[in-house]
Scaffold this active site. Structure first.
Site, mmCIF file in Angstrom:
data_model
loop_
_atom_site.group_PDB
_atom_site.id
_atom_site.type_symbol
_atom_site.label_atom_id
_atom_site.label_comp_id
_atom_site.label_asym_id
_atom_site.label_seq_id
_atom_site.Cartn_x
_atom_site.Cartn_y
_atom_site.Cartn_z
ATOM 1 N N ASP A 151 28.539 48.930 27.145
ATOM 2 C CA ASP A 151 28.656 49.404 25.983
ATOM 3 C C ASP A 151 28.995 50.928 26.323
ATOM 4 O O ASP A 151 28.903 51.333 27.481
ATOM 5 C CB ASP A 151 27.685 49.171 24.945
ATOM 6 N N HIS A 215 33.970 50.441 22.271
ATOM 7 C CA HIS A 215 32.637 50.720 22.961
ATOM 8 C C HIS A 215 32.781 50.960 24.364
ATOM 9 O O HIS A 215 32.068 50.376 25.351
ATOM 10 C CB HIS A 215 31.774 49.479 22.803
ATOM 11 N N GLU A 279 34.567 46.711 16.432
ATOM 12 C CA GLU A 279 34.569 48.278 16.017
ATOM 13 C C GLU A 279 35.277 49.333 16.878
ATOM 14 O O GLU A 279 35.005 50.176 17.245
ATOM 15 C CB GLU A 279 32.900 48.597 16.042
HETATM 16 C C1 ACM Z 1 28.200 44.286 16.332
HETATM 17 O O1 ACM Z 1 27.041 44.245 15.858
HETATM 18 N N1 ACM Z 1 28.797 45.501 16.625
HETATM 19 C C2 ACM Z 1 29.011 43.185 17.084
#
Ligand code: ACM
Ligand code: ZN
Length: 493
Positions: A151, A215, A279
């Site tokens: 991440d 991410h 995201e």
């Molecule tokens: C998430 O909670 N961003 C998958």
């Protein structure tokens, strides 16, 4: 009889059985791995109590039957997984050390996928902690450990062809909240193999996740050429969603993905690889000449559609390596032109809508809605002194989770199951993670396993104190406050 998750059927019989001395586990050598693992969990046998493990071919893989007589317990299963689950049910009784009534138990799972995700990027956790957790998950018949390995705040997977991912990408600039000695870390190949084997002995499949193309701060800090602007980038110590993602116009991102997938294929026997996809911000792609060029080549009309183009390519690369891709529900968006391969599994986290849409399009689905008890980084209770963020997930919420609720019966087979997630932005130590996980995961485990008609929150609440003492004995920190939110739970009951 206090067992969590509650078995499908328990018939009480005359007499009782005393679970005080450590029993000797014997039986059919096909179960030697399960017998050895559980004997190790219980300790060296003392006294004359025996647990006899027998093979009954007609029983489905995860099912088991237990006959408890005054001097002996017999467990029957058709495969190692069922035998292991049966042994864990018995382990629960021995962890209480109380007399139990003689009984006949028949048990089997409601869902095949009973998962838990640990985010080891936002904070790094040690191998002993991960093993402690995997062991106790298996006590609850949880059978999937989703390992979030990358991440913005750290890359935890060694990839031989891309050494900077761990040399640079595993160390965040700072560590807020203050925990300097935990500002970085990664798992060695040996440690990963060790965890996979440890989990395998407990019938838990480890599914690695490498989050692409968003991410990605840790990747970009390591290899700035893979971003749209070229940087500078840093391994983030802030929380949030960041604009810089992998450049959709740069073919080198697929070279990196190929090396990462080769590494994963070598380390993880699971058929699944999770490729994230949540995201992703599109702002950089909107303004990047390389991304705009890609847009023209692919005949797409907006930069946001490039995510589906990337996902389809990544999915094919995984298929070539014999793996099935899993993505967060965003991967289903803007897929009119570039349709995902049919085997791609969708993990529905922004509520259940993404999962429902995926089912309509013929994809298998795992439900992990942040709206319904699955997000264990949320507070246990609305109180300013409780750790956690974003929202509240009560024990009741986790219990009431029903992955099949509102889903048309024709899609039932495509719901693989459900999962709880622990995101770790605020969880800077394993001991805090324990407080967030327990006992919500016990409630969720019953939602994953127990037949829908058998679920009863009051009955679960009456079993919980005995079960929490078992978790105390295993050394877990637990939340022991309100089970329900008095203001909002009436809608569910
Ligand atoms: C998430 O909670 N961003 C998958
Ligand atoms: Zn770009």
């Amino acid at each position: 009889m206090t067992i969590i998750p509650k078995p499908a059927s328990i018939q009480l019989r005359a007499g009782s059985f005393v679970c005080t001395e450590v029993p000797e586990i014997t039986g059919d050598p096909v179960f030697s791995r399960e017998m050895e693992t559980v004997q190790h969990q219980l300790g060296s046998p003392r006294g004359k109590i025996r647990i006899l493990c027998t093979k009954v071919d007609s029983l489905p893989d995860e099912s088991y039957r237990i006959t408890i007589d005054p001097e002996q317990v017999q467990i029957a299963a058709g495969a190692g997984a069922g035998m292991y689950h049966g042994l864990q049910t018995i382990r629960q009784l021995f962890l209480s050390g109380q007399p139990v009534p003689c009984a006949y138990i028949e048990d089997y799972p409601r869902f095949h996928w009973r998962g838990f995700m640990l985010d080891t990027s936002r904070h790094f956790y040690t191998v002993p902690f991960i093993k402690k957790l995997i062991d106790v998950l298996s006590l609850h018949h949880i059978n999937r450990f989703h390992w979030h390995l990358t991440d913005d705040q750290g890359w935890r997977l060694p990839v031989p062809a891309y050494p900077l991912l761990t040399e640079i990408g595993s160390k965040r600039v700072k560590c807020r909240p203050v925990r300097e000695h935990r500002a970085g870390g990664f798992y060695t190949e040996e440690e990963i193999r060790d965890i996979v084997e440890f989990a395998g002995n407990r019938h838990i499949e480890v599914i690695p996740e490498v989050d692409l193309p968003g991410h990605a701060s840790a990747i970009l800090a390591s290899y700035p050429g893979l971003g749209c602007t070229g940087g500078p980038y840093r391994v983030e110590d802030r929380h949030g969603i960041f604009e810089d993602v992998l450049c959709a116009g740069n073919d080198a991102i697929f070279d990196l993905a190929a090396a990462v997938f080769d590494t994963l294929a070598g380390l993880f026997p699971s058929r699944y690889v999770h490729i994230g996809g949540d995201e992703v911000l599109f702002n950089r792609w909107d303004h990047c000449p390389k991304c705009q060029k890609r847009l023209q080549e692919t005949g797409l009309s907006s930069a946001r559609e490039l995510q589906s183009w990337i996902t389809v390519r990544l999915a094919r690369m995984l298929n070539e390596r014999g793996k099935i891709p899993i993505g967060w529900d965003e991967v289903l968006e803007d897929t009119d032109r570039y349709r995902l391969p049919q085997d791609a599994v969708i993990m529905s986290w922004r509520g259940t809508e993404g999962g429902e849409k995926a089912l309509e399009q013929g994809h298998p689905v795992i439900m992990t809605p942040n709206t319904a008890g699955c997000y264990l980084d949320y507070k246990h209770y609305e109180d300013p002194e409780e750790p956690g963020h974003i929202g509240v997930t009560t024990i009741f919420d986790s219990y009431m989770l029903d992955p099949a609720q509102g889903i048309a019966p024709e899609y039932a087979e495509s719901i693989l199951g459900a999962q709880c997630n622990l995101w770790s932005e605020l969880i800077y130590a394993g001991r805090i993670a324990e407080y967030m996980i327990f006992p919500r995961i016990c409630a969720a485990a019953e939602a994953f396993w127990t037949p829908a008609g058998q679920k009863d929150f009051d009955n679960f609440s009456s079993r919980l104190p005995v079960h929490q003492k078992r978790l105390d004995r295993l050394g877990f920190i637990q939340y022991r406050g309100h089970l329900k939110n008095p203001y909002s739970d009436t809608k569910n009951s």
